[in-house]
Scaffold this motif. Structure first.
Motif, PDB file in Angstrom:
ATOM      1  N   HIS A 132      -9.555 -21.590  -6.313  1.00  0.00           N
ATOM      2  CA  HIS A 132      -9.687 -21.836  -7.750  1.00  0.00           C
ATOM      3  C   HIS A 132      -8.513 -21.224  -8.503  1.00  0.00           C
TER       4      HIS A 132
ATOM      5  N   ASP B 261      -8.575 -12.321  -6.695  1.00  0.00           N
ATOM      6  CA  ASP B 261      -9.544 -13.397  -6.935  1.00  0.00           C
ATOM      7  C   ASP B 261      -8.922 -14.454  -7.828  1.00  0.00           C
TER       8      ASP B 261
ATOM      9  N   GLU C 233     -14.245 -22.264 -11.443  1.00  0.00           N
ATOM     10  CA  GLU C 233     -15.121 -21.580 -10.484  1.00  0.00           C
ATOM     11  C   GLU C 233     -15.804 -20.369 -11.101  1.00  0.00           C
ATOM     12  N   GLU C 234     -15.063 -19.643 -11.937  1.00  0.00           N
ATOM     13  CA  GLU C 234     -15.619 -18.403 -12.497  1.00  0.00           C
ATOM     14  C   GLU C 234     -16.693 -18.674 -13.554  1.00  0.00           C
TER      15      GLU C 234
ATOM     16  N   GLU D  25     -11.461 -17.466  -0.994  1.00  0.00           N
ATOM     17  CA  GLU D  25     -11.895 -16.297  -1.770  1.00  0.00           C
ATOM     18  C   GLU D  25     -11.526 -15.034  -0.988  1.00  0.00           C
TER      19      GLU D  25
HETATM   20 ZN   LIG Z   1     -13.090 -16.266  -6.809  1.00  0.00          ZN
END
Ligand SMILES: [Zn+2]
Length: 389
Positions: free
Chosen positions: A80, A109, A143-144, A168
């Protein structure tokens, strides 16, 4: 030395430079213009080795051109582009290289994971290692915030794939892979009562906050720790002034489950809520929106990854995570999914977000070895471990 490992070590400076560029291109989930800028930048990073398609919402699909004539099925890598960090975070948390780590918003991340995958593909090309599958990297921009707009795209791509590799970060400073993740959801509870002057008309009021407080005690009681079910009221809003009996109150409740069947348990629990004060009305909406990633689906893939990592001198472990990822969607479709293949570090969503530089090369090499392997087929029983290099 493993040829992929040698490749990654030789290209370490270039990789760090790529990670810096991606981290310095801020990309919060709620800022479409910055997500578009990031997507354009990432497309430039891969355009010489992949066909790139952009979707509305800023999601990217990169199909790599890789050695080997016959392509049998598809391997999907998932990443992502969005981060939890608001625009301007770089001012207080700039990208930097210090104490054997790279630091900055989104480095762990998961911007570094994206770079690892791209360099793994470069390694396969430059070392001319035949790849048995078509390889697609999908980079989602939401995604978050629950992957609302990318979910259908992810599921469609997963259905065409023999395996899914999620970029991830790994768990902890050992970088354990993730073979199971909890399902995640949220419920919203709304209570409507009746407003009144807290002094003049006290008995005319129906207090929505008091009603909510009683409801929340029941809701918190839906937790079943021994089954991995947690129910956590996280946000509560209600009332206007202290001298007004509040007519409204709402609460948002986070729920997590280990097994898909437990979604129904929670749905039943929330549906069973009844008002204490008959003058109030209670309304419940929501549910589990990321199904759990159950361990069985990725077990064989993990076994393969562990064998390949051992060839790199790394003892790989597995872990389960209370957090969700886009891997939850693909695993729920029954597609073998291995998660946590990205960077090794700590501090995701926290100011000390950072990755270990000494683990960049082995993670990149592992991705290359996985993609070169036969991910779609069970290994031959009793045979020696499948050696690639
Ligand atoms: Zn992530």
């Amino acid at each position: 030395m493993d040829s992929f490992l040698r490749y990654a070590r030789t290209h370490l400076d270039e990789m760090i430079e790529s990670i810096r560029e991606l981290v310095e291109c801020e990309s919060p989930s709620d800022d479409p213009a910055s997500l578009k800028r990031f997507a354009d930048l990432f497309a430039v990073h891969v355009s010489d080795i992949a066909r790139v398609k952009t979707y509305s919402g800023g999601h990217l699909r990169c199909e790599f051109t890789l050695p080997g004539a016959k392509k049998d099925g598809q391997v999907l890598a998932l990443g992502h582009s969005d981060t939890v960090w608001p625009m301007g975070t770089l001012k207080t948390m700039p990208f930097r290289q210090k104490s054997g780590r790279l630091w900055g918003p989104g480095v762990l991340d998961m911007k570094a994971g994206l770079v690892f995958f791209v360099f793994a593909m470069r390694a396969l090309r430059e070392l001319d290692v035949p790849v048995p599958h078509r390889v697609v990297l999908q980079v989602n921009s939401d995604e978050e915030v629950g992957s609302g707009s990318s979910r259908a795209l992810t599921e469609e791509a997963a259905r065409r794939s023999v395996a899914v590799l999620v970029l991830e970060p790994g768990t902890g400073l050992e970088g354990k892979l993730k073979t199971s993740r909890k399902g995640v959801g949220d419920y919203t509870i709304r209570v409507r009562g009746k407003a009144a002057h807290a002094g003049l008309d006290f008995t005319q009021g129906a207090n929505a906050i008091v009603e909510m407080a009683r409801q929340l005690e029941r809701v918190a009681g839906f937790t079943r720790l021994e089954r991995g079910i947690t129910v956590s009221p996280g946000v509560i809003r209600g009332g206007t002034r202290s001298n007004v009996v509040p007519p409204e109150c709402s609460a948002e409740v986070d729920v997590r489950v280990v097994r898909a069947a437990d979604e129904r348990y929670l749905a039943r629990c929330f549906a069973s809520l009844k008002v204490f004060d008959k003058r109030c009305v209670v309304e419940v909406t929501g549910g589990v929106n990321r199904p759990p990633m159950e361990r069985a689906g990725g077990r064989r893939l993990f076994g393969l990854a562990r064998t390949l990592a051992a060839e790199l001198g790394i003892e790989l472990e597995e872990s389960s995570s209370g957090g969700g990822s886009d891997g939850n969607f693909t695993a729920a479709l029954g597609v073998p999914t291995l998660d946590g293949l990205g960077a090794v570090g700590e501090g995701a969503h926290a100011p000390h977000e950072s990755i270990l530089i000494r683990r960049i090369a082995d993670r990149t090499a592992l991705l290359a070895k996985l993609v070169a392997g036969r991910l779609g087929r069970p290994p031959q029983a009793g045979g020696p471990p499948h050696k690639l290099h």
